[in-house]
Scaffold this motif. Structure first.
Motif, PDB file in Angstrom:
ATOM      1  N   CYS A 214       0.839  -1.198   0.000  1.00  0.00           N
ATOM      2  CA  CYS A 214       0.000   0.000   0.000  1.00  0.00           C
ATOM      3  C   CYS A 214       0.875   1.250   0.000  1.00  0.00           C
ATOM      4  O   CYS A 214       1.874   1.317   0.741  1.00  0.00           O
ATOM      5  CB  CYS A 214      -0.923  -0.007   1.232  1.00  0.00           C
ATOM      6  SG  CYS A 214      -1.961   1.464   1.402  1.00  0.00           S
TER       7      CYS A 214
ATOM      8  N   PHE B 296      -1.716  -2.348  -3.896  1.00  0.00           N
ATOM      9  CA  PHE B 296      -1.264  -3.198  -4.984  1.00  0.00           C
ATOM     10  C   PHE B 296      -1.904  -4.580  -4.868  1.00  0.00           C
ATOM     11  O   PHE B 296      -2.093  -5.085  -3.759  1.00  0.00           O
ATOM     12  CB  PHE B 296       0.264  -3.353  -4.950  1.00  0.00           C
ATOM     13  CG  PHE B 296       0.998  -2.086  -5.294  1.00  0.00           C
ATOM     14  CD1 PHE B 296       0.544  -1.272  -6.305  1.00  0.00           C
ATOM     15  CD2 PHE B 296       2.151  -1.731  -4.604  1.00  0.00           C
ATOM     16  CE1 PHE B 296       1.224  -0.109  -6.636  1.00  0.00           C
ATOM     17  CE2 PHE B 296       2.829  -0.568  -4.920  1.00  0.00           C
ATOM     18  CZ  PHE B 296       2.368   0.248  -5.936  1.00  0.00           C
ATOM     19  N   PRO B 297      -2.206  -5.207  -6.010  1.00  0.00           N
ATOM     20  CA  PRO B 297      -2.735  -6.581  -5.965  1.00  0.00           C
ATOM     21  C   PRO B 297      -1.667  -7.545  -5.456  1.00  0.00           C
ATOM     22  O   PRO B 297      -0.475  -7.364  -5.712  1.00  0.00           O
ATOM     23  CB  PRO B 297      -3.092  -6.883  -7.423  1.00  0.00           C
ATOM     24  CG  PRO B 297      -3.134  -5.553  -8.112  1.00  0.00           C
ATOM     25  CD  PRO B 297      -2.157  -4.686  -7.378  1.00  0.00           C
TER      26      PRO B 297
ATOM     27  N   ARG C  65       1.158  -2.630 -10.023  1.00  0.00           N
ATOM     28  CA  ARG C  65       0.064  -1.923 -10.683  1.00  0.00           C
ATOM     29  C   ARG C  65      -0.386  -0.772  -9.799  1.00  0.00           C
ATOM     30  O   ARG C  65      -0.357  -0.879  -8.568  1.00  0.00           O
ATOM     31  CB  ARG C  65      -1.118  -2.862 -10.941  1.00  0.00           C
ATOM     32  CG  ARG C  65      -0.880  -3.881 -12.045  1.00  0.00           C
ATOM     33  CD  ARG C  65      -2.002  -4.891 -12.134  1.00  0.00           C
ATOM     34  NE  ARG C  65      -3.316  -4.263 -12.149  1.00  0.00           N
ATOM     35  CZ  ARG C  65      -4.457  -4.966 -12.064  1.00  0.00           C
ATOM     36  NH1 ARG C  65      -4.418  -6.268 -11.957  1.00  0.00           N
ATOM     37  NH2 ARG C  65      -5.619  -4.325 -12.100  1.00  0.00           N
ATOM     38  N   ASP C  66      -0.800   0.325 -10.435  1.00  0.00           N
ATOM     39  CA  ASP C  66      -1.168   1.519  -9.669  1.00  0.00           C
ATOM     40  C   ASP C  66      -2.635   1.883  -9.868  1.00  0.00           C
ATOM     41  O   ASP C  66      -2.996   3.052  -9.940  1.00  0.00           O
ATOM     42  CB  ASP C  66      -0.262   2.689 -10.032  1.00  0.00           C
ATOM     43  CG  ASP C  66      -0.309   3.003 -11.521  1.00  0.00           C
ATOM     44  OD1 ASP C  66      -0.995   2.276 -12.256  1.00  0.00           O
ATOM     45  OD2 ASP C  66       0.348   3.980 -11.924  1.00  0.00           O
ATOM     46  N   ASP C  67      -3.516   0.874  -9.988  1.00  0.00           N
ATOM     47  CA  ASP C  67      -4.944   1.141 -10.143  1.00  0.00           C
ATOM     48  C   ASP C  67      -5.522   1.833  -8.917  1.00  0.00           C
ATOM     49  O   ASP C  67      -6.522   2.548  -9.004  1.00  0.00           O
ATOM     50  CB  ASP C  67      -5.717  -0.168 -10.386  1.00  0.00           C
ATOM     51  CG  ASP C  67      -5.190  -0.923 -11.592  1.00  0.00           C
ATOM     52  OD1 ASP C  67      -3.989  -1.229 -11.596  1.00  0.00           O
ATOM     53  OD2 ASP C  67      -5.973  -1.207 -12.513  1.00  0.00           O
ATOM     54  N   SER C  68      -4.930   1.576  -7.757  1.00  0.00           N
ATOM     55  CA  SER C  68      -5.379   2.205  -6.514  1.00  0.00           C
ATOM     56  C   SER C  68      -4.179   2.358  -5.606  1.00  0.00           C
ATOM     57  O   SER C  68      -3.037   2.091  -6.009  1.00  0.00           O
ATOM     58  CB  SER C  68      -6.466   1.341  -5.847  1.00  0.00           C
ATOM     59  OG  SER C  68      -5.890   0.181  -5.287  1.00  0.00           O
ATOM     60  N   ASP C  69      -4.416   2.767  -4.378  1.00  0.00           N
ATOM     61  CA  ASP C  69      -3.291   2.893  -3.453  1.00  0.00           C
ATOM     62  C   ASP C  69      -2.871   1.546  -2.869  1.00  0.00           C
ATOM     63  O   ASP C  69      -1.881   1.453  -2.146  1.00  0.00           O
ATOM     64  CB  ASP C  69      -3.627   3.884  -2.326  1.00  0.00           C
ATOM     65  CG  ASP C  69      -4.910   3.518  -1.593  1.00  0.00           C
ATOM     66  OD1 ASP C  69      -5.583   2.555  -2.007  1.00  0.00           O
ATOM     67  OD2 ASP C  69      -5.245   4.208  -0.605  1.00  0.00           O
TER      68      ASP C  69
END
Length: 323
Positions: free
Chosen positions: A176, A212-213, A206-210
């Protein structure tokens, strides 16, 4: 997610590939549990291992307004109560937990390191664990109360972090990045006995949100029958073909009755929740019982390895729309 929250908070969704759903029985259980989705995988019906219960959760952070009107202020304690019920009802299963747990665990041990009279782990008298794999963690801040509660829970149920223990995450990468800085708060946790089937774990870039998957890879040995060659269990390049033979009718009936008896309760439960899943489960019972009537047949597909039933469905729709 609460409507009174100051900002959008987390939630849970689980998606299962149709090809996996057709292969093994998957049932959602404990629908009354809050803030989690619990799935029962009847893996022992086709894989040579115990059944698995997967627990997907989001736990609101410490001090969240979510706890304002609740007697329990520690979300990890709620998860503890859930796992206690699960272990009581399913004592012979392996556990797998995943989600944003908002725990800062730093370098806390998630197992009892020694089991002798000369070592005391905190103020506990738990049995020692044979699990002693080292764990790395980039999180440099001190752990929080949730983190202490989570590692205590791990020691009690003999479950352990995947984070920082596999080649894909050898350094214990951050999961995060937010205004408060980088942290490790998203975890996958598994029973000691499940670790032998886990090939890798990693935090995806990946930076889709704060957040990470995070992902892991399982590899389970399949159950092979004496009259079933290895090529028949290649799920990407073969199909099973059956031919009725009266000479083995008694073997078929005996095996079908045994399978139906062992899976009756889960089958009845799936009928009440998902008829399609129940049909798949019944079909699997017949196919498994009919293994004595398998015919050697190999279908070589021209499609790539990742092609599945959903791709077939979309292709059919495209063809229908174009004609």
């Amino acid at each position: 997610m609460k409507n009174t929250a100051r900002r959008n908070s987390g939630g849970n969704s689980v998606f299962i590939k149709s090809s996996l759903h057709k292969l093994i029985s998957i049932q959602q259980i404990y629908n009354h549990f809050e803030n989690c989705i619990v799935l029962f995988f009847k893996s022992s019906s086709i894989y040579n291992c115990k059944d698995i219960i997967m627990y997907f959760t989001y736990i609101s952070p410490e001090g969240s307004c979510y706890y304002n009107d609740r007697p329990e202020k520690n979300g990890i304690n709620d998860m503890y109560n859930h796992l206690e019920n699960i272990i009581y009802d399913y004592p012979n299963t392996m556990l797998f937990l995943s989600g944003d747990m908002n725990c800062r665990c730093k370098d806390f041990l998630d197992y009892i390191p020694l089991d002798n009279l000369f070592y005391i782990f905190g103020n506990t008298d738990y049995d020692g664990s044979t699990f002693d794999n080292h764990r790395n963690n980039k999180d440099i801040l001190r752990g929080n109360n949730y983190g202490k509660s989570l590692v205590n829970l791990c020691c009690i149920f003999d479950i352990h972090f995947l984070n920082g223990r596999f080649p894909g995450d050898k350094d214990g990468d951050f999961t995060c990045f937010s205004n408060d800085g980088a942290s490790v708060v998203g975890y996958m946790v598994a029973s000691s006995t499940l670790f032998q089937y886990i090939k890798d774990f990693k935090v995806l870039d990946r930076d889709d949100s704060d957040h990470f998957p995070i992902t892991c890879v399982f590899e389970f040995p399949m159950i092979l029958h004496d009259n079933e060659p290895n090529t028949d269990v290649n799920l990407q390049g073969s199909i099973k073909k059956f031919r009725w033979r009266s000479s083995v009718k008694d073997d078929f009936l005996l095996k079908f009755r045994d399978l139906l008896e062992t899976q009756y309760e889960s089958l009845i439960g799936s009928i009440g929740m998902n008829v399609d899943s129940a049909v798949d489960s019944i079909t699997f019972l017949y196919q498994e019982a009919g293994s004595c009537m398998l015919q050697k047949f190999r279908y070589v597909s021209s499609q790539p390895a990742w092609w599945d039933d959903e791709c077939d469905r979309l292709k059919s729709i495209k063809i229908c729309c174009s004609t």
